[in-house]
Motif scaffolding. Structure first.
Motif, short mmCIF file in Angstrom:
data_model
loop_
_atom_site.label_atom_id
_atom_site.label_comp_id
_atom_site.label_asym_id
_atom_site.label_seq_id
_atom_site.Cartn_x
_atom_site.Cartn_y
_atom_site.Cartn_z
N ASN B 163 41.02 46.90 10.72
CA ASN B 163 40.99 47.53 12.03
C ASN B 163 42.14 48.55 12.05
OD1 ASN B 163 41.25 48.33 14.64
ND2 ASN B 163 41.21 46.25 15.51
N ASP B 165 43.56 50.15 14.18
CA ASP B 165 44.55 50.04 15.26
C ASP B 165 45.87 49.47 14.73
OD1 ASP B 165 42.48 50.84 16.80
OD2 ASP B 165 42.31 48.98 17.97
N HIS B 193 52.94 50.63 20.57
CA HIS B 193 51.63 50.48 19.94
C HIS B 193 50.54 51.01 20.87
CE1 HIS B 193 48.10 48.18 18.36
NE2 HIS B 193 48.62 48.63 17.23
N LEU B 197 47.58 53.86 20.24
CA LEU B 197 46.14 53.73 20.46
C LEU B 197 45.61 54.85 21.33
CD1 LEU B 197 45.79 49.87 21.00
CD2 LEU B 197 45.46 51.18 18.90
#
Lengths: 138, 387, 142
Positions: B163, B165, B193, B197
């Motif tokens: 992933n 992310d 974080h 995103l």
């Protein structure tokens, strides 16, 4: 969707370097011809003066099937090259014969691209003098 | 025992501050950073008898020698390939002093990457691409580093079912480190974080906060033998080992025709060589200063350097704790290229020196050994430095 | 047989940067300026970022009377040897200015074959085109 060019800006023009002559001759006839070692038979892309496996200088050019799969890809959402309209995608295609080629897809939207997708070669005449091998979804 | 082990040290260091526009030539900044490095080491230009520069900037070894009035160069040369050059330059200087070719060697790299104030303005012009890249990449619009490296990173995401992310944890930690560093382009500007995103996608698979930050700036080191280092005023950063690697199928930042395009084969070999030559093991390494032109390169290198299993790099960075300043393996404590500014690995070496001198803005306690590795998907180089 | 440009062939223009800008701006005003370290007084040409004697970076500019002597010179006689934008034969010389620095330029307004080492010269300014002015040197009486 295919790559759209801003034709008013100069395109990055490929070099018809004489080490690549067989590749370009093939493209002139709408064939994808890649370099193969005349001694050990190993394919080699990109073309180069010597076989990296057996060091032979016997180079020959052979047409490939043009069939392969998408091995990896990127999508430019912001163009870094004024002659290319964003968004556009660049793919790394793995041919049936095992070699990989950087290219673009035609008639495929960026969000439809998947690793492993089956593709085959088409020839895109991007300007009078220049035709590029590109790939379409099978 | 390896010939070079502990024979040489970084004895001086000078940084010309990072900015978006230095309004100085690359030559000028190079001279200023060397002058600072000489002050730092307590040396004068008369003592310098060797120089290693990066090959593709506006200046060369002659320009610097002349500009600084240095009279007696007995060793000089240049090194290429971006980040892959930085540890190589220090390695060459170490070999030269250890062999007696010179006594005090300047290693310098100066860039106007942000303002582009230089003779060779355009990236394409600056990096003299081989005909193969002009023929087989550029006509398809693969004309920039994000696209070139994105191709490998996409495949990495695919092969290990990642992933993407998670790469944001790298950015969060590096920007946290950079926020404490006054030389950083992002001093007092951390990001989370969540910011990662929300940052926009530029060249998919990269988000804007995956990118390193181009800067104007310069860093210079002085390298001397361990013997001489003991007599100088600064605590030396001893060079335990240095390594370069260029593997079969290498191309600059692409290497698309190797059997795997995600395994950072050259980085693996650099690590193996560094550990063999220095005689230390992974658990002796207190921190890493590694290539971070794009955030995903950090987990990829954690694997290739052998600090975690193949495909587990992303688990290692998850949450950011293990690679933070207080974590088990701090990474890029100055902020690196993402959190401080991209000086092609020279800033990674500088931060290693700062940590060993206990002068870092994100100082880790009792640091003894640091592994530095720069350059990926092409010529790669590394160092192990110790107190 | 005197120095002449060939019309229509573009000249290579100088790269003007922070370090040499003072020189070129001054030339545009038909004044020859020589770089001088503001800390130790050392005069320098070509311009550079740092004084090689004291490592200071506060460099300034001082107008020069432009008088000196030919230190050495070459004569481009054959077409294929020279730069295509300048008519052969032409002389390229290093001139040692009275201030003690050397500067490279062309010797104009005379047959290049007659140039000699030690020849007294003075600066003249040539407006090559709208964007480019160069300093040249011509023979002067002692």
């Amino acid at each position: 969707m295919s790559v759209e060019y801003n034709k008013e800006n100069p395109m990055p023009v490929p070099t018809r370097y004489f080490d690549y002559e067989g590749y370009w001759k093939g493209i002139d006839e709408n064939k994808l011809t890649l370099q193969k070692c005349g001694d050990c038979g190993a394919w080699c892309h990109q073309p180069q003066p010597m076989c990296p496996d057996c060091h032979s200088i016997e180079r020959k050019w052979e047409e490939v099937s043009g069939k392969g799969t998408v091995y990896s890809w990127v999508t430019y959402h912001e163009s870094q090259e004024p002659s290319f309209k964003a968004p556009y995608s660049v793919v790394l295609v793995e041919l049936e014969e095992g070699m990989r080629l950087i290219s673009n897809l035609v008639d495929v939207k960026p969000d439809e691209i998947e690793i492993g997708m089956k593709v085959e070669v088409v020839f895109d005449k991007i300007m009078d003098e220049i035709t590029l091998p590109k790939f379409k979804k099978v | 025992m390896d010939f070079l082990k502990d024979k040489a040290a970084i004895v001086g260091m000078g940084i010309y501050k990072f900015s978006k526009d230095s309004d100085l030539t690359e030559t000028d900044m190079a001279c200023r950073s060397i002058r600072s490095a000489l002050d730092d080491a307590g040396l004068t230009p008369d003592g310098i008898d060797g120089i290693i520069v990066y090959a593709e900037e506006d200046y060369d070894d002659i320009d610097i020698t002349r500009a600084m009035g240095i009279g007696n160069m007995t060793y000089y040369g240049d090194v290429r390939w971006d980040g892959g050059a930085s540890c190589s330059m220090v390695l060459r200087a170490a070999m030269a002093v250890a062999s007696g070719s010179a006594n005090y060697i300047v290693v310098v790299k100066s860039v106007n990457d942000a303002s582009l104030k230089r003779v060779k303005k355009d990236w394409g012009e600056l990096r003299s691409w081989p005909a193969a890249q002009e023929t087989f990449y550029n006509p398809y619009g693969l004309t920039s580093d994000d696209g070139r490296i994105g191709m490998n990173v996409r495949r990495y995401i695919h092969e290990h079912n990642i992933n993407s992310d998670s790469f944001g944890w790298v950015t969060q930690v590096l920007r946290e480190n950079g926020a404490k560093n006054p030389n950083s382009m992002f001093y007092e500007k951390p990001v989370s974080h969540k910011d990662y995103l929300e940052s926009k996608i530029k060249v998919e698979p990269f988000r804007e906060l995956d990118y390193s930050c181009p800067v104007d700036g310069s860093i210079a080191f002085i390298v001397a033998t361990a013997e001489k280092a003991k007599r100088l005023k600064r605590r030396p950063a001893y060079i335990m080992a240095g390594a370069q690697s260029m593997v079969k199928g290498t191309q600059f930042k692409t290497s698309y025709y190797k059997s795997s395009i995600t395994d950072l084969h050259a980085t693996e070999i650099v690590a193996k060589t560094l550990f063999e030559k220095s005689g230390v093991t992974h658990k002796d390494i207190d921190m890493l200063q590694i290539e971070d032109e794009f955030a995903p390169l950090v987990p990829m290198q954690l694997e290739s350097l052998g600090f975690c299993e193949r495909g587990k790099g992303v688990d290692f960075i998850e949450g950011g704790d293990r690679i933070s300043v207080s974590g088990e393996l701090p990474v890029n404590t100055s902020g690196g290229s993402i959190g401080e500014g991209n000086l092609h690995g020279m800033n990674h070496i500088a931060e290693a020196v700062n940590q060993l001198r206990e002068t870092s803005t994100s100082q880790v306690k009792d640091v003894e050994k640091i592994l530095v590795a720069t350059g990926v998907f092409g010529p790669t180089s590394g160092l192990i430095l110790r107190r | 047989m005197t120095f002449k440009y060939i019309p229509g062939i573009p000249l290579v223009h100088p790269v003007v940067d922070r370090c040499n800008r003072g020189f070129w701006e001054s030339i545009n005003n038909h004044v020859l300026s020589i770089q001088r370290c503001q800390t130790c007084g050392l005069r320098l040409h070509p311009p550079r970022p740092m004084c090689p004697r004291c490592l200071a970076t506060n460099m300034g500019w001082e107008p020069s009377p432009g008088r000196g002597v030919v230190h050495t010179w070459v004569n481009f006689v054959y077409d294929r040897a020279g730069y295509p934008g300048i008519k052969c034969p032409y002389a390229v010389a290093t001139v040692e200015l009275d201030e003690g620095v050397r500067i490279l330029s062309n010797i104009v307004e005379m047959d290049p074959a007659d140039v000699y080492i030690g020849m007294p010269v003075e600066a003249v300014f040539t407006d090559v085109n709208k964007e480019l002015t160069l300093v040249h040197f011509k023979k002067r009486d002692k």
